[in-house]
Design a protein around this motif. Sequence first.
Motif, PDB file in Angstrom:
ATOM      1  N   ASN A 168       6.770  32.841 -24.555  1.00  0.00           N
ATOM      2  CA  ASN A 168       5.861  31.438 -23.975  1.00  0.00           C
ATOM      3  C   ASN A 168       6.763  30.410 -22.841  1.00  0.00           C
ATOM      4  O   ASN A 168       6.525  29.663 -22.693  1.00  0.00           O
ATOM      5  CB  ASN A 168       6.563  31.025 -25.917  1.00  0.00           C
ATOM      6  CG  ASN A 168       5.115  31.844 -26.414  1.00  0.00           C
ATOM      7  OD1 ASN A 168       3.975  32.466 -26.414  1.00  0.00           O
ATOM      8  ND2 ASN A 168       5.908  31.761 -27.719  1.00  0.00           N
ATOM      9  N   PHE A 169       8.244  30.589 -23.066  1.00  0.00           N
ATOM     10  CA  PHE A 169       8.342  29.865 -22.148  1.00  0.00           C
ATOM     11  C   PHE A 169       7.872  29.675 -20.763  1.00  0.00           C
ATOM     12  O   PHE A 169       7.655  28.501 -20.487  1.00  0.00           O
ATOM     13  CB  PHE A 169      10.313  29.947 -21.900  1.00  0.00           C
ATOM     14  CG  PHE A 169      10.733  29.256 -20.606  1.00  0.00           C
ATOM     15  CD1 PHE A 169      11.372  28.714 -20.657  1.00  0.00           C
ATOM     16  CD2 PHE A 169      10.997  30.637 -19.721  1.00  0.00           C
ATOM     17  CE1 PHE A 169      12.162  27.671 -19.788  1.00  0.00           C
ATOM     18  CE2 PHE A 169      11.470  29.871 -18.652  1.00  0.00           C
ATOM     19  CZ  PHE A 169      12.052  28.713 -18.375  1.00  0.00           C
ATOM     20  N   PHE A 170       7.569  31.112 -19.732  1.00  0.00           N
ATOM     21  CA  PHE A 170       6.959  31.143 -18.846  1.00  0.00           C
ATOM     22  C   PHE A 170       5.780  31.004 -18.681  1.00  0.00           C
ATOM     23  O   PHE A 170       5.110  29.691 -17.701  1.00  0.00           O
ATOM     24  CB  PHE A 170       7.057  32.629 -18.650  1.00  0.00           C
ATOM     25  CG  PHE A 170       8.675  33.038 -17.610  1.00  0.00           C
ATOM     26  CD1 PHE A 170       8.556  32.693 -16.163  1.00  0.00           C
ATOM     27  CD2 PHE A 170       9.070  33.469 -18.381  1.00  0.00           C
ATOM     28  CE1 PHE A 170       9.920  33.280 -15.967  1.00  0.00           C
ATOM     29  CE2 PHE A 170      10.352  34.441 -17.764  1.00  0.00           C
ATOM     30  CZ  PHE A 170      10.789  34.160 -16.626  1.00  0.00           C
TER      31      PHE A 170
ATOM     32  N   ALA B 148       4.673  28.469 -21.045  1.00  0.00           N
ATOM     33  CA  ALA B 148       4.568  26.955 -21.734  1.00  0.00           C
ATOM     34  C   ALA B 148       5.047  25.699 -19.928  1.00  0.00           C
ATOM     35  O   ALA B 148       4.400  25.166 -19.212  1.00  0.00           O
ATOM     36  CB  ALA B 148       5.689  26.610 -22.337  1.00  0.00           C
ATOM     37  N   GLU B 149       6.130  26.351 -18.999  1.00  0.00           N
ATOM     38  CA  GLU B 149       6.460  26.036 -17.612  1.00  0.00           C
ATOM     39  C   GLU B 149       5.151  26.465 -16.684  1.00  0.00           C
ATOM     40  O   GLU B 149       4.663  25.353 -16.072  1.00  0.00           O
ATOM     41  CB  GLU B 149       7.480  27.347 -17.102  1.00  0.00           C
ATOM     42  CG  GLU B 149       9.031  26.352 -17.621  1.00  0.00           C
ATOM     43  CD  GLU B 149       9.664  25.645 -18.035  1.00  0.00           C
ATOM     44  OE1 GLU B 149       9.176  24.274 -16.602  1.00  0.00           O
ATOM     45  OE2 GLU B 149       9.744  24.702 -18.817  1.00  0.00           O
ATOM     46  N   CYS B 150       4.139  26.651 -16.719  1.00  0.00           N
ATOM     47  CA  CYS B 150       3.258  26.821 -15.705  1.00  0.00           C
ATOM     48  C   CYS B 150       1.879  25.889 -16.867  1.00  0.00           C
ATOM     49  O   CYS B 150       1.356  25.317 -15.498  1.00  0.00           O
ATOM     50  CB  CYS B 150       2.038  28.404 -15.463  1.00  0.00           C
ATOM     51  SG  CYS B 150       3.298  29.794 -14.931  1.00  0.00           S
ATOM     52  N   GLU B 151       2.119  25.678 -17.821  1.00  0.00           N
ATOM     53  CA  GLU B 151       0.721  25.284 -18.459  1.00  0.00           C
ATOM     54  C   GLU B 151       1.086  23.546 -18.328  1.00  0.00           C
ATOM     55  O   GLU B 151       0.362  23.076 -17.867  1.00  0.00           O
ATOM     56  CB  GLU B 151       0.639  25.494 -19.995  1.00  0.00           C
ATOM     57  CG  GLU B 151       0.044  26.760 -19.951  1.00  0.00           C
ATOM     58  CD  GLU B 151      -0.384  26.799 -21.837  1.00  0.00           C
ATOM     59  OE1 GLU B 151       0.521  26.353 -22.444  1.00  0.00           O
ATOM     60  OE2 GLU B 151      -1.228  28.035 -21.924  1.00  0.00           O
ATOM     61  N   LYS B 152       2.770  23.202 -17.886  1.00  0.00           N
ATOM     62  CA  LYS B 152       3.301  22.207 -18.062  1.00  0.00           C
ATOM     63  C   LYS B 152       2.931  21.802 -16.554  1.00  0.00           C
ATOM     64  O   LYS B 152       3.153  20.254 -16.183  1.00  0.00           O
ATOM     65  CB  LYS B 152       4.852  21.985 -18.228  1.00  0.00           C
ATOM     66  CG  LYS B 152       4.992  20.762 -18.032  1.00  0.00           C
ATOM     67  CD  LYS B 152       6.405  20.293 -18.870  1.00  0.00           C
ATOM     68  CE  LYS B 152       7.462  21.560 -18.389  1.00  0.00           C
ATOM     69  NZ  LYS B 152       9.509  21.260 -19.262  1.00  0.00           N
ATOM     70  N   ASN B 153       3.069  22.905 -15.162  1.00  0.00           N
ATOM     71  CA  ASN B 153       3.089  22.038 -13.970  1.00  0.00           C
ATOM     72  C   ASN B 153       1.544  22.476 -13.471  1.00  0.00           C
ATOM     73  O   ASN B 153       1.741  21.831 -12.169  1.00  0.00           O
ATOM     74  CB  ASN B 153       3.528  22.963 -13.305  1.00  0.00           C
ATOM     75  CG  ASN B 153       5.806  22.392 -13.834  1.00  0.00           C
ATOM     76  OD1 ASN B 153       5.682  21.096 -14.165  1.00  0.00           O
ATOM     77  ND2 ASN B 153       5.882  23.333 -14.735  1.00  0.00           N
ATOM     78  N   TYR B 154       0.692  23.538 -13.711  1.00  0.00           N
ATOM     79  CA  TYR B 154      -0.252  23.924 -13.134  1.00  0.00           C
ATOM     80  C   TYR B 154      -1.568  24.216 -14.128  1.00  0.00           C
ATOM     81  O   TYR B 154      -1.748  24.244 -15.429  1.00  0.00           O
ATOM     82  CB  TYR B 154      -0.094  24.858 -12.463  1.00  0.00           C
ATOM     83  CG  TYR B 154       1.061  25.109 -11.707  1.00  0.00           C
ATOM     84  CD1 TYR B 154       0.953  24.992 -10.054  1.00  0.00           C
ATOM     85  CD2 TYR B 154       2.659  25.975 -12.041  1.00  0.00           C
ATOM     86  CE1 TYR B 154       2.394  24.967  -8.982  1.00  0.00           C
ATOM     87  CE2 TYR B 154       3.709  25.771 -11.827  1.00  0.00           C
ATOM     88  CZ  TYR B 154       3.429  25.169  -9.732  1.00  0.00           C
ATOM     89  OH  TYR B 154       4.505  25.433  -9.741  1.00  0.00           O
TER      90      TYR B 154
ATOM     91  N   HIS C 233       2.868  33.226 -12.437  1.00  0.00           N
ATOM     92  CA  HIS C 233       3.514  34.126 -12.964  1.00  0.00           C
ATOM     93  C   HIS C 233       2.025  34.893 -13.672  1.00  0.00           C
ATOM     94  O   HIS C 233       1.658  34.549 -14.014  1.00  0.00           O
ATOM     95  CB  HIS C 233       4.068  33.839 -14.723  1.00  0.00           C
ATOM     96  CG  HIS C 233       5.146  34.297 -14.619  1.00  0.00           C
ATOM     97  ND1 HIS C 233       4.836  36.218 -15.764  1.00  0.00           N
ATOM     98  CD2 HIS C 233       6.527  35.268 -14.558  1.00  0.00           C
ATOM     99  CE1 HIS C 233       5.734  36.334 -16.178  1.00  0.00           C
ATOM    100  NE2 HIS C 233       6.696  35.918 -15.362  1.00  0.00           N
TER     101      HIS C 233
ATOM    102  N   TYR D 291       1.069  33.982 -17.224  1.00  0.00           N
ATOM    103  CA  TYR D 291       0.077  32.595 -17.242  1.00  0.00           C
ATOM    104  C   TYR D 291      -1.650  33.128 -17.010  1.00  0.00           C
ATOM    105  O   TYR D 291      -2.311  33.091 -17.409  1.00  0.00           O
ATOM    106  CB  TYR D 291       0.514  31.524 -16.273  1.00  0.00           C
ATOM    107  CG  TYR D 291      -0.189  30.346 -15.873  1.00  0.00           C
ATOM    108  CD1 TYR D 291      -0.450  29.280 -17.523  1.00  0.00           C
ATOM    109  CD2 TYR D 291      -0.675  30.122 -14.967  1.00  0.00           C
ATOM    110  CE1 TYR D 291      -1.053  28.304 -16.822  1.00  0.00           C
ATOM    111  CE2 TYR D 291      -1.360  28.944 -14.883  1.00  0.00           C
ATOM    112  CZ  TYR D 291      -1.512  27.861 -16.020  1.00  0.00           C
ATOM    113  OH  TYR D 291      -2.376  26.642 -15.916  1.00  0.00           O
TER     114      TYR D 291
END
Length: 322
Positions: free
Chosen positions: A117-119, A121-127, A203, A206
């Motif tokens: 979920n961390f990876f 979420a990081e992608c969803e936040k930025n891409y 990733h 994602y």
Amino acid sequence: FISMLPNVKVFNIKDIDPKQSTILYDIYESTKSLSDELLIQLNDSKKYSICHGNVMHDHLIDILKANPPLPKSYPNKNTTVFAFSKNDAEYHKLDYGVEDKYLKHYGIPRHDKEWMNFFIAECEKNYKVPFDGNYIFIISRRDGTMVPRVKKLKFIQEVKNIADKYNLNIVVTKHPQELNDDSYEKVLGVENYGKSWLVSTLHAFYLGKHGKFAVSYYSGICSDMIVLDTPVVERVDSEDAYKCKYPDILVDKNTGNCLTEYSYFNVVLAASSEEELNKQVFEIINNRQEVMNKLKKAYRNIFTTNENVNKLISDEILKSLV
């Protein structure tokens, strides 16, 4: 404190105090002669091993029991192995000589729910999700015996035909050793890049989560897709699997085709031909939940499952540091 041994800078391994060191590595490194000097120096250190890939060893157990391997040049003393399953632990016992008391199986660390979920979420936040999620996710592979260059071009064309048929786009994640490979440009067309297909370095969690389904050319990433609730087909020709794998063991009972370990144990949908690929995709499109139920059942039959596998592992390591 935690530190990583540099892989570029020169340092004197004699400066490492084995009794003051705890090592996290992949026990597979103990089979490489280049590691001998370092591991001998660290012989008295506590060591913890996690496999660097999503691999399966179930099919090797009977082989190792019938033909025990020669002792490794480096005795795996004081190495606790965090295996992916009970059978994976048995494999490490047979192949590496690890004692039972040092074998643990909590599951696949990268499939820890919080970690995934961390990876994502990081992608969803930025891409932005490519093509708004309307794509086939290709898990690619470098040219080789398992997927020769000519076959790879053919496989890409097969996926393109499916994409055209179902009005889907294509997103590719490449293996690090195929970054300069122009196979996709040749088949899908440079002029169509960004319009109907693209290569992404985001990733795989994602990309896999948001795609319609995945097609793998033989990769451990296939098991990631099951945890993400994404169906995955493995496109490998039987004759190529025959050259690379275990033709006396990994055989489809119905078709006689030689399979990879992922196809044999049903953690992917096997496709040894274009016809089979089309059938598997049709099944995904029309019976997605039923397909996922079968893949998840196969996954649970093979791997130990714990949502908090990383906490179980880290807690055990941290206790040894106290």
